[in-house]
Enzyme design. Structure first.
Site, short mmCIF file in Angstrom:
data_model
loop_
_atom_site.label_atom_id
_atom_site.label_comp_id
_atom_site.label_asym_id
_atom_site.label_seq_id
_atom_site.Cartn_x
_atom_site.Cartn_y
_atom_site.Cartn_z
N TYR A 128 -13.53 11.45 -44.99
CA TYR A 128 -13.11 12.65 -44.35
C TYR A 128 -12.31 13.49 -45.42
CZ TYR A 128 -13.62 10.29 -39.81
OH TYR A 128 -13.98 9.53 -38.82
N HIS A 163 -14.38 16.69 -39.12
CA HIS A 163 -15.43 15.53 -39.08
C HIS A 163 -15.46 15.14 -40.35
CE1 HIS A 163 -16.52 16.59 -34.81
NE2 HIS A 163 -16.67 17.78 -35.15
N LYS A 182 -23.93 13.57 -41.38
CA LYS A 182 -23.21 13.05 -42.26
C LYS A 182 -23.94 13.04 -43.64
CE LYS A 182 -20.12 10.27 -39.47
NZ LYS A 182 -19.69 11.42 -39.01
#
Length: 252
Positions: A148, A156, A197
């Site tokens: 993070y 997020h 991601k």
């Protein structure tokens, strides 16, 4: 991929309260209190006062253990977190059951006995932490860590992190061969894409150094590679031509 902040004011809050400052405050607080923790299998238990618990939460180290005793708080740290606080920040002592403190060498041997590839995992963890990334377990995404930009309450996670080892011939470190099969790589990238991601592969190279003592870590290097799924929609020829034409017009 740009950071996905949680709310309109999240980025401003992160800038006003940088993670480097939070970790520094935690380090000072634990040093002043002469903090001691104890080993419990593959984790470390740390009794904390309320102010330390708040700083641990803000700095994203460990997780609180819920007990009926409101006066005494406990945090459970991973092996990587505990060794980072003990070895790198030097603000945490870890004790034997007899009450004496582990030396760094003893602690290193213990953690290696619990996780054979602990040196590589710790090197990857500390590599990200020293760059002020928050690093949390990534098992729910099928990776080693998630990273993070700041506290998870504000942003997020940006990266799903896999740790690989370079230069191992025997394959006994538990890392050899990961992502060597195309189907494994494809599934991992698909999973990362589905949860927004980027897959970050950290390859740890020992550069001829062993794992006998933690001083060997200074000789290790970490190679970073980010892997994204190729999108046909984002790489169409007409879109590339339009972007090139716009750039040409803008330069006139």
């Amino acid at each position: 991929m740009s950071p996905r902040w949680k709310g309109k004011t999240a980025e401003a809050k992160a800038l006003a309260d940088p993670m480097s400052k939070i970790v520094s405050d935690l380090q000072s607080s634990l040093l002043q209190s002469d903090a001691h923790a104890s080993l419990s299998g593959s984790s470390v238990l740390l009794p904390v006062e309320p102010q330390h618990g708040e700083l641990l939460t803000r700095a994203c180290f460990g997780r609180p253990i819920i007990t009926a005793d409101k006066e005494n708080q406990w945090f459970q740290l991973s092996l990587e977190e505990a060794f980072y606080l003990s070895h790198h920040l030097q603000c945490l002592k870890i004790t034997h059951h007899q009450g004496t403190n582990f030396t760094t060498a003893e602690l290193w041997r213990y953690m290696k006995s619990k996780v054979s590839n602990f040196p590589q995992y710790y090197k990857a963890y500390s590599h990200l932490r020293t760059k002020n990334w928050v690093v949390r377990p990534g098992s729910q995404y099928g990776v080693d860590f998630v990273a993070y930009r700041h506290h998870p309450s504000l942003v997020h996670s940006e990266y799903a992190v896999l740790v690989l080892s370079e230069g191992e011939s025997g394959g006994d470190d538990g890392l050899e061969g990961r992502l060597m099969v195309w189907s494994d790589l494809y599934c991992t990238i698909r999973l990362c894409g589905s949860v927004a991601k980027t897959l970050l592969v950290l390859t740890v190279n020992k550069n001829g150094h062993g794992v006998v003592s933690p001083t060997a870590l200074d000789g290790y290097s970490v190679e970073e590679r980010s892997i994204r799924r190729w999108s046909a929609e984002q790489n169409r020829e007409d879109q590339m031509a339009a972007a090139a034409a716009a750039a040409a017009n803008g330069s006139k």
